[in-house]
Motif scaffolding. Sequence first.
Motif, PDB file in Angstrom:
ATOM      1  N   VAL A  15      28.020 -36.650  17.222  1.00 12.33           N
ATOM      2  CA  VAL A  15      29.467 -36.785  17.027  1.00 12.33           C
ATOM      3  C   VAL A  15      30.130 -35.553  17.647  1.00 12.33           C
ATOM      4  O   VAL A  15      29.782 -34.416  17.299  1.00 12.33           O
ATOM      5  CB  VAL A  15      29.825 -36.904  15.535  1.00 12.33           C
ATOM      6  N   ILE A  16      31.074 -35.769  18.538  1.00  8.92           N
ATOM      7  CA  ILE A  16      31.725 -34.676  19.270  1.00  8.92           C
ATOM      8  C   ILE A  16      33.231 -34.834  19.126  1.00  8.92           C
ATOM      9  O   ILE A  16      33.779 -35.903  19.358  1.00  8.92           O
ATOM     10  CB  ILE A  16      31.338 -34.694  20.751  1.00  8.92           C
ATOM     11  N   VAL A  17      33.887 -33.753  18.703  1.00 10.78           N
ATOM     12  CA  VAL A  17      35.346 -33.746  18.535  1.00 10.78           C
ATOM     13  C   VAL A  17      35.892 -32.516  19.251  1.00 10.78           C
ATOM     14  O   VAL A  17      35.382 -31.410  19.070  1.00 10.78           O
ATOM     15  CB  VAL A  17      35.757 -33.730  17.055  1.00 10.78           C
ATOM     16  N   THR A  18      36.963 -32.688  20.019  1.00  8.55           N
ATOM     17  CA  THR A  18      37.584 -31.594  20.757  1.00  8.55           C
ATOM     18  C   THR A  18      39.041 -31.441  20.322  1.00  8.55           C
ATOM     19  O   THR A  18      39.784 -32.428  20.263  1.00  8.55           O
ATOM     20  CB  THR A  18      37.534 -31.859  22.268  1.00  8.55           C
TER      21      THR A  18
ATOM     22  N   VAL B 200      30.404 -30.115  17.243  1.00  8.88           N
ATOM     23  CA  VAL B 200      29.295 -31.032  17.471  1.00  8.88           C
ATOM     24  C   VAL B 200      28.543 -31.241  16.163  1.00  8.88           C
ATOM     25  O   VAL B 200      28.247 -30.271  15.462  1.00  8.88           O
ATOM     26  CB  VAL B 200      28.326 -30.488  18.548  1.00  8.88           C
ATOM     27  N   ALA B 201      28.266 -32.491  15.819  1.00  3.23           N
ATOM     28  CA  ALA B 201      27.456 -32.839  14.659  1.00  3.23           C
ATOM     29  C   ALA B 201      26.327 -33.751  15.124  1.00  3.23           C
ATOM     30  O   ALA B 201      26.573 -34.855  15.616  1.00  3.23           O
ATOM     31  CB  ALA B 201      28.287 -33.520  13.583  1.00  3.23           C
ATOM     32  N   ASN B 202      25.077 -33.277  15.000  1.00  2.27           N
ATOM     33  CA  ASN B 202      23.903 -34.074  15.340  1.00  2.27           C
ATOM     34  C   ASN B 202      23.342 -34.703  14.066  1.00  2.27           C
ATOM     35  O   ASN B 202      23.001 -33.996  13.114  1.00  2.27           O
ATOM     36  CB  ASN B 202      22.836 -33.208  16.008  1.00  2.27           C
ATOM     37  N   VAL B 203      23.250 -36.037  14.038  1.00  2.18           N
ATOM     38  CA  VAL B 203      22.773 -36.782  12.871  1.00  2.18           C
ATOM     39  C   VAL B 203      21.383 -37.315  13.201  1.00  2.18           C
ATOM     40  O   VAL B 203      21.221 -38.120  14.125  1.00  2.18           O
ATOM     41  CB  VAL B 203      23.727 -37.933  12.505  1.00  2.18           C
ATOM     42  N   LEU B 204      20.378 -36.876  12.441  1.00  2.00           N
ATOM     43  CA  LEU B 204      18.997 -37.249  12.725  1.00  2.00           C
ATOM     44  C   LEU B 204      18.639 -38.599  12.110  1.00  2.00           C
ATOM     45  O   LEU B 204      19.307 -39.093  11.199  1.00  2.00           O
ATOM     46  CB  LEU B 204      18.049 -36.163  12.194  1.00  2.00           C
TER      47      LEU B 204
ATOM     48  N   ASN C 213      31.780 -17.380  22.595  1.00  2.00           N
ATOM     49  CA  ASN C 213      32.635 -18.149  21.685  1.00  2.00           C
ATOM     50  C   ASN C 213      31.870 -19.304  21.043  1.00  2.00           C
ATOM     51  O   ASN C 213      32.317 -20.447  21.055  1.00  2.00           O
ATOM     52  CB  ASN C 213      33.875 -18.673  22.418  1.00  2.00           C
ATOM     53  N   PHE C 214      30.713 -19.027  20.529  1.00  2.00           N
ATOM     54  CA  PHE C 214      29.858 -20.066  19.952  1.00  2.00           C
ATOM     55  C   PHE C 214      29.569 -19.719  18.506  1.00  2.00           C
ATOM     56  O   PHE C 214      29.210 -18.600  18.186  1.00  2.00           O
ATOM     57  CB  PHE C 214      28.545 -20.160  20.735  1.00  2.00           C
ATOM     58  N   THR C 215      29.733 -20.714  17.625  1.00  2.00           N
ATOM     59  CA  THR C 215      29.382 -20.540  16.221  1.00  2.00           C
ATOM     60  C   THR C 215      28.511 -21.698  15.799  1.00  2.00           C
ATOM     61  O   THR C 215      28.651 -22.810  16.295  1.00  2.00           O
ATOM     62  CB  THR C 215      30.634 -20.487  15.323  1.00  2.00           C
ATOM     63  N   GLN C 216      27.625 -21.425  14.877  1.00  2.00           N
ATOM     64  CA  GLN C 216      26.713 -22.456  14.398  1.00  2.00           C
ATOM     65  C   GLN C 216      26.642 -22.418  12.885  1.00  2.00           C
ATOM     66  O   GLN C 216      26.548 -21.352  12.285  1.00  2.00           O
ATOM     67  CB  GLN C 216      25.312 -22.263  14.985  1.00  2.00           C
ATOM     68  N   GLU C 217      26.693 -23.648  12.314  1.00  2.00           N
ATOM     69  CA  GLU C 217      26.583 -23.770  10.865  1.00  2.00           C
ATOM     70  C   GLU C 217      25.152 -24.135  10.514  1.00  2.00           C
ATOM     71  O   GLU C 217      24.392 -24.657  11.319  1.00  2.00           O
ATOM     72  CB  GLU C 217      27.549 -24.864  10.368  1.00  2.00           C
ATOM     73  N   LYS C 218      24.762 -23.908   9.295  1.00  2.00           N
ATOM     74  CA  LYS C 218      23.443 -24.317   8.822  1.00  2.00           C
ATOM     75  C   LYS C 218      23.412 -25.822   8.622  1.00  2.00           C
ATOM     76  O   LYS C 218      24.454 -26.463   8.509  1.00  2.00           O
ATOM     77  CB  LYS C 218      23.118 -23.626   7.508  1.00  2.00           C
ATOM     78  N   PRO C 219      22.209 -26.465   8.646  1.00  2.00           N
ATOM     79  CA  PRO C 219      22.124 -27.915   8.483  1.00  2.00           C
ATOM     80  C   PRO C 219      22.796 -28.371   7.198  1.00  2.00           C
ATOM     81  O   PRO C 219      22.702 -27.729   6.153  1.00  2.00           O
ATOM     82  CB  PRO C 219      20.616 -28.188   8.455  1.00  2.00           C
ATOM     83  N   ALA C 220      23.484 -29.516   7.312  1.00  2.00           N
ATOM     84  CA  ALA C 220      24.188 -30.074   6.161  1.00  2.00           C
ATOM     85  C   ALA C 220      23.662 -31.458   5.876  1.00  2.00           C
ATOM     86  O   ALA C 220      23.206 -32.157   6.763  1.00  2.00           O
ATOM     87  CB  ALA C 220      25.684 -30.121   6.426  1.00  2.00           C
TER      88      ALA C 220
ATOM     89  N   PHE D  49      23.117 -31.652  11.562  1.00  2.00           N
ATOM     90  CA  PHE D  49      23.154 -30.300  12.105  1.00  2.00           C
ATOM     91  C   PHE D  49      24.475 -30.125  12.840  1.00  2.00           C
ATOM     92  O   PHE D  49      24.822 -30.938  13.704  1.00  2.00           O
ATOM     93  CB  PHE D  49      21.984 -30.074  13.072  1.00  2.00           C
ATOM     94  N   THR D  50      25.212 -29.098  12.478  1.00  7.17           N
ATOM     95  CA  THR D  50      26.545 -28.903  13.045  1.00  7.17           C
ATOM     96  C   THR D  50      26.613 -27.594  13.813  1.00  7.17           C
ATOM     97  O   THR D  50      25.911 -26.631  13.487  1.00  7.17           O
ATOM     98  CB  THR D  50      27.614 -28.902  11.946  1.00  7.17           C
ATOM     99  N   SER D  51      27.453 -27.571  14.820  1.00  2.96           N
ATOM    100  CA  SER D  51      27.699 -26.363  15.600  1.00  2.96           C
ATOM    101  C   SER D  51      29.060 -26.475  16.255  1.00  2.96           C
ATOM    102  O   SER D  51      29.659 -27.552  16.283  1.00  2.96           O
ATOM    103  CB  SER D  51      26.599 -26.163  16.652  1.00  2.96           C
TER     104      SER D  51
END
Length: 493
Positions: free
Chosen positions: A107-110, A67-71, A168-175, A58-60
């Motif tokens: 996973v967090i990247v700035t 941010v990428a959350n890996v389940l 300033n928030f965007t969210q992608e659908k689960p990948a 899940f990415t946002s």
Amino acid sequence: MNKLQLASAWGLAGFVMVAIAQPVQADVNKVTVVEVIPTATGIEIVVKTTDNKPLQVFTSSYGKTFVANVLNTQLQLPDNKNFRQVNPTEGIASVSVTQQGANSIRVIVTGTSSLPTAKVQKSDASGGLRQRSLVLSLTSPVGTTAQKPISKPQVPAAPQNETVPEENFTQEKPASAEQDEDIEIVVTGEQQTGYNPAKAITATKTDTPLRDIPQSIQVIPRQVLEDQGVTRLQDALQNVSGIAKWGNFGGTEGGGFVIRGFQQDAIFRDGFRNSNFYNFPETANIEQIEVLRGPASVLFGQAQPGGIVNLTTKKPLREPYYNLSFEAGSYDFYRSTLDISGPLNADKNLLYRLNIAYQNSDSFRDFVNTERFFIAPVFTWEIGDRTNLSLNFEYLYNDPLYDRGLTALDDGSLSLPINRFLGYPSLDDYTQKFYRGGYIFEHKFNDNLQIRNAFALTSRKYGGENVNNNGDLIDDRFFPKELRDDSSIDESY
């Protein structure tokens, strides 16, 4: 009246233990490798797992952070540490991989000026570097790009103490790791775990996650001890429910504890019986305190069914560490401590740690004072990747003024001020000396099986001239006293 008493006690503690760690759930992937590889346009983040199963991601993104959350994953890097790298390439400020909850990683990247773009790549079936891997390809931003705000986005649940801005928030659908699609990567701060320890040793005699321990156990981590300025074990244990101090043995900080209604005199240190009613443990080299409540205390042999208190000591570190502290308080209380650690050779397979403490204080009681000195060196030899040998030693010298306190009249009233000392300071020569040495040998056959052999030799000497009570008040006027010259030796291994 002079009395001479010599006591000697011998005990045999547990000597050999084979530990089998708790298995991880079969449907959870273990993340064992995290790599950041520079590319022509940015970086690639390779998250390598032990199983070749599809990973749900899940990415946002918000601001300059992806941010990428890996389940269904657990982070199991060396030394149980999180991953973090600062400024891996131009345009990207930091990359971090942390455990979030029991079975997911984040996973967090700035970016430095704007949001990087990212792409999820599927595993490489050819058996190369990326086999059983999740690969995030990130492109460094060329310039600052303003993002359009999205009204009322559906934000995934954020961990505790983490604030996600609404603008300033965007969210992608689960990948899925088997799909290729563009995503944007965002980095946030890491949550500190100083007050939330993850593992304990006492309940199972293995380094087990707290979530897998069925017994009632409570852990007081080092961060709590430092923030509260704890210098006595009885003060630290006020953080634990169901336990209370009993006895003080003439103001020497001896005594025991009542756990679930049962009196427990012994305190354990690294799994070995360390002290009894007549002496006390020093806190300078304690990493954390673990209180095991209930009949599971029989795991440590002769102990009360209410539970036990086990002290986990500090271990040598691979990186240099230096800490010098000084404390001052009421009644001329002064205490200084030194804690240093690091490697002794270039290969960093021979490590050391040294803790020293000195304390001097008076009291609200007349003529009562205490002087204390403590030193505890530890050496660890990493014989191989899975084999360690640790040697430890402790010495404690305590010189208190033996003080039996006040006495009450027959009607229960107290006619003397609380600062009145009823002994003879010039006749007091009571001291306590404590010696402890031993070793711990560990060898891991694999991630689930290890053997551990430990030995500890303890010698406690306490006694000297002191004025003690010799009965109750006579006619509410006379207080009988006696001059004693006790000398006791208690040894165990």
